[in-house]
Write an enzyme that holds these catalytic residues in place. Structure first.
Site, PDB file in Angstrom:
ATOM      1  N   ASP A 137       0.859  -1.187   0.000  1.00 56.91           N
ATOM      2  CA  ASP A 137       0.000   0.000   0.000  1.00 56.91           C
ATOM      3  C   ASP A 137       0.891   1.232   0.000  1.00 56.91           C
ATOM      4  O   ASP A 137       1.750   1.379   0.871  1.00 56.91           O
ATOM      5  CB  ASP A 137      -0.892   0.003   1.241  1.00 56.91           C
ATOM      6  CG  ASP A 137      -2.306   0.461   0.928  1.00 56.91           C
ATOM      7  OD1 ASP A 137      -2.429   1.499   0.248  1.00 56.91           O
ATOM      8  OD2 ASP A 137      -3.264  -0.191   1.351  1.00 56.91           O
ATOM      9  N   ASP A 150      -2.944   4.840  -2.429  1.00 57.65           N
ATOM     10  CA  ASP A 150      -4.023   5.432  -1.659  1.00 57.65           C
ATOM     11  C   ASP A 150      -4.354   6.838  -2.159  1.00 57.65           C
ATOM     12  O   ASP A 150      -3.452   7.669  -2.338  1.00 57.65           O
ATOM     13  CB  ASP A 150      -3.602   5.484  -0.183  1.00 57.65           C
ATOM     14  CG  ASP A 150      -4.712   5.876   0.740  1.00 57.65           C
ATOM     15  OD1 ASP A 150      -5.685   5.111   0.846  1.00 57.65           O
ATOM     16  OD2 ASP A 150      -4.604   6.941   1.380  1.00 57.65           O
ATOM     17  N   GLU A 200      -6.222   4.231  -6.142  1.00 58.67           N
ATOM     18  CA  GLU A 200      -7.507   4.545  -5.533  1.00 58.67           C
ATOM     19  C   GLU A 200      -7.837   6.006  -5.840  1.00 58.67           C
ATOM     20  O   GLU A 200      -7.021   6.894  -5.570  1.00 58.67           O
ATOM     21  CB  GLU A 200      -7.457   4.330  -4.023  1.00 58.67           C
ATOM     22  CG  GLU A 200      -8.799   4.608  -3.343  1.00 58.67           C
ATOM     23  CD  GLU A 200      -8.667   4.822  -1.850  1.00 58.67           C
ATOM     24  OE1 GLU A 200      -9.585   4.429  -1.128  1.00 58.67           O
ATOM     25  OE2 GLU A 200      -7.658   5.410  -1.408  1.00 58.67           O
ATOM     26  N   HIS A 230     -11.188  -2.446   2.888  1.00 56.56           N
ATOM     27  CA  HIS A 230     -11.082  -2.032   4.280  1.00 56.56           C
ATOM     28  C   HIS A 230     -11.911  -0.802   4.612  1.00 56.56           C
ATOM     29  O   HIS A 230     -12.086  -0.476   5.790  1.00 56.56           O
ATOM     30  CB  HIS A 230      -9.612  -1.769   4.623  1.00 56.56           C
ATOM     31  CG  HIS A 230      -9.020  -0.651   3.833  1.00 56.56           C
ATOM     32  ND1 HIS A 230      -8.742  -0.769   2.484  1.00 56.56           N
ATOM     33  CD2 HIS A 230      -8.670   0.612   4.166  1.00 56.56           C
ATOM     34  CE1 HIS A 230      -8.243   0.368   2.037  1.00 56.56           C
ATOM     35  NE2 HIS A 230      -8.186   1.225   3.040  1.00 56.56           N
ATOM     36  N   ASP A 231     -12.443  -0.122   3.599  1.00 57.14           N
ATOM     37  CA  ASP A 231     -13.234   1.091   3.803  1.00 57.14           C
ATOM     38  C   ASP A 231     -14.721   0.879   3.570  1.00 57.14           C
ATOM     39  O   ASP A 231     -15.506   1.821   3.725  1.00 57.14           O
ATOM     40  CB  ASP A 231     -12.754   2.203   2.866  1.00 57.14           C
ATOM     41  CG  ASP A 231     -11.439   2.820   3.292  1.00 57.14           C
ATOM     42  OD1 ASP A 231     -11.127   2.774   4.500  1.00 57.14           O
ATOM     43  OD2 ASP A 231     -10.714   3.342   2.429  1.00 57.14           O
TER      44      ASP A 231
END
Length: 566
Positions: free
Chosen positions: A100, A208, A266, A339-340
């Site tokens: 990440d 991210d 993302e 995860h969100d």
């Protein structure tokens, strides 16, 4: 980009949230040794890539998305030696490892920021976004913030540093100051770090909120929203220079390297027109993006914590549009969970009466689209949202900030908690359910967040040898992508787009036709099909009794996959 531009089209990625996957040390928090000990699960499932959410050194204000050292492993998760062992074990099973990359912001405890805030004339001052109070105001006065922008985590995007009398920008938590990508020294420091990880053997990066890197240096106010704040996104989201930054990143980090790398960005708010630019191979930016359009369809006027029922026709229109528009240029990432996001079987399915059926139907619909599927830990078991009894059970900073601001504005605590239960990020972060033992096989200690009580029957151990299990259905879907070129490379055509409960589409490639038909509702449906389809073409169904012919008969939450020659 990879040397072979096609490998990830037939690949499936599995996301691990290290804090909640497997705890080898017994301290109640997942770790790298725990992940390594559970790699057989990923191998059995058949996935190609392991994406690790952040394991870097961090104060953990946002569960590791606030990084204080990009080249160190947080002791909570282990050591660099543990990471190297996990990398070697994964590679030994033919599984690539994706890190990440969180470089829109750092932790306020990162040495870069510590230097930056030390004085107004420090050489690293310009590595972050610093501004004096708004004209006519004193530092600390209400309304003195340099802009009216609202943080993703509630409140202002500006935090006052009293020592220097200036404010720093943080689009997320106040402990996550935004890096200034207009500064070439910042960019080169990030590229050097990325090369360090590639040299160590990692196979790429999930990036991210990467479309937020480029801010308008003028930092103007945004249009008013609520509570005295404004929407700053026109001045920081998907601005033109982000393409320059990503092209430079590709040249500086990936160009000239041997290996098959994967880059996925993302991108909140990205449109398909923008995504075509980001993922066009000729432009040298990214392999694919995560877009948010389909996971915003059930957000009400009050935002994500004000959910409304999903209209399946809206979902088909959204996903179908992305399939069509990225069909010849660019590439899709396919996901329900991460995860969100809350658990899809609770969000878009029926986690009570039709738990297994809806979990497998939703998986079927997603995985056979054109794009690279992402499986989030526990999704392959049909894990559900958690029954949080009260705010004291919540751990996520976004949810806690929202609770504080919403209740302060007079909203009913019961209503606020209802929204958090439905849409809160903690739903995705409860421990992985390995077995029916007291802590679900996740830890021998006290878990950092409570295990979902349904782990006594919903767990991996109970599904491995069950041919009708959710896990086995996911395994078969992944095997189909590996085996059938039409899944990876076929075109896409949506059928019955206005049907309120049926999700039906066809893929074609090199003389083969793949039909995917699902009933995403609790009542049986009958669908007309083109002539030529019959039961003998069925490759996979999640329930018995599915019938194909001139009409398809699909029971509640039934899904079928069929293949024939064109």
């Amino acid at each position: 980009m990879s040397g072979d531009q096609q490998w990830w089209k037939s690949a499936v990625v599995y996301q691990v949230y290290p804090r909640s996957f497997a705890d080898a040390s017994g301290d109640g928090v997942g770790d790298l040794r725990g992940i390594a000990a559970r790699l057989d699960h990923l191998e059995r499932l058949g996935v190609d890539v392991l994406w690790l959410s952040p394991v870097y050194a961090s104060p953990q204000a946002d569960n590791g998305y606030d990084i204080s050292d990009y080249q160190a492993i947080d002791p909570l998760f282990g050591t660099l030696a543990d990471f190297d062992e996990l990398l070697a074990e994964a590679h030994g099973r033919g599984i690539k490892v994706l890190m990440d990359l969180v470089v829109n912001h750092t932790s306020d405890e990162h040495p870069w920021f510590v230097e930056s805030r030390s004085s107004t004339d420090n050489p690293k001052r310009d590595w972050y976004w610093w501004r004096p109070p708004r004209a006519g105001y004193q530092a600390g006065d209400p309304g003195a913030e340099p802009t009216n922008w609202e943080s993703f985590f509630s409140g202002s995007t500006w935090e006052l540093d009293r020592a220097t009398g200036e404010y720093y920008l943080h689009l997320f938590d106040r402990k996550q100051p935004d890096l200034n990508w207009e500064n070439p020294q910042v960019r080169q420091a990030v590229y050097a770090m990325m090369r360090w990880w590639l040299d160590r053997g990692v196979d790429g990066f999930r990036m991210d909120v990467i479309n937020l890197l480029s801010k308008d240096p003028a930092l103007p106010d945004g249009p008013p929203t609520r509570g005295g704040f404004g929407d700053g996104s026109p001045h920081y989201a998907t601005r033109p220079r982000v393409h320059e930054h990503l092209q430079e990143m590709h040249r500086e980090v990936f160009a000239g390297r041997d290996g098959q790398f994967l880059t996925v960005g993302e991108m909140p708010g990205v449109t398909w027109e923008q995504a075509r630019l980001f993922t066009d191979p000729a432009r040298g930016e990214l392999d694919m993006v995560f877009q948010f359009e389909h996971v915003g369809l059930d957000h009400g006027v009050g935002g994500k914590f004000d959910p409304v029922p999903l209209d399946l026709r809206d979902l088909k229109a959204s996903l179908g549009r992305w399939q069509t528009e990225l069909g010849t240029v660019g590439w899709n990432s396919l996901y329900w969970n991460n995860h969100d996001q809350p658990r899809v079987v609770s969000r878009f399915g029926d986690d009570q009466r039709w738990w297994r059926e809806s979990a497998t139907a939703l998986a079927t619909v997603l995985h056979l689209h054109r794009g690279t599927p992402y499986v989030y830990q526990g999704e392959e078991l049909g894990m559900t949202n958690a029954p949080f009894a009260g705010i004291e059970d919540v751990r996520d900073v976004e949810a806690l900030n929202y609770w504080a601001s919403a209740t302060a504005l007079g909203h009913s605590p019961r209503d606020v908690l209802r929204g958090l239960r439905a849409m809160g990020r903690d739903n995705a972060r409860t421990p992985m359910q390995w077995d029916g033992s007291p802590q679900a096989g996740f830890t021998t200690g006290e878990p950092w967040i409570a295990v979902n009580p349904n782990h006594t029957w919903l767990n991996a151990a109970s599904q491995y040898d069950d041919p009708e299990s959710v896990f086995e259905h996911y395994r078969r879907l992944i095997e189909l992508r590996h085996r059938l070129p039409v899944v990876a490379h076929g075109d896409f055509r949506m059928l019955h787009p206005e049907h309120a409960h049926a999700y039906v589409y066809e893929r074609r490639y090199e003389g083969h036709r793949l039909l995917v038909a699902a009933n995403l509702g609790p009542e049986p449906v009958r669908l007309s099909l083109e002539p030529g389809w019959s039961d003998e073409h069925v490759l996979l169904a999640n329930v018995t009794g599915v019938q194909l012919g001139g009409e398809a008969t699909l029971g509640p939450w039934a899904a079928v996959v069929a293949l024939r020659e064109a």
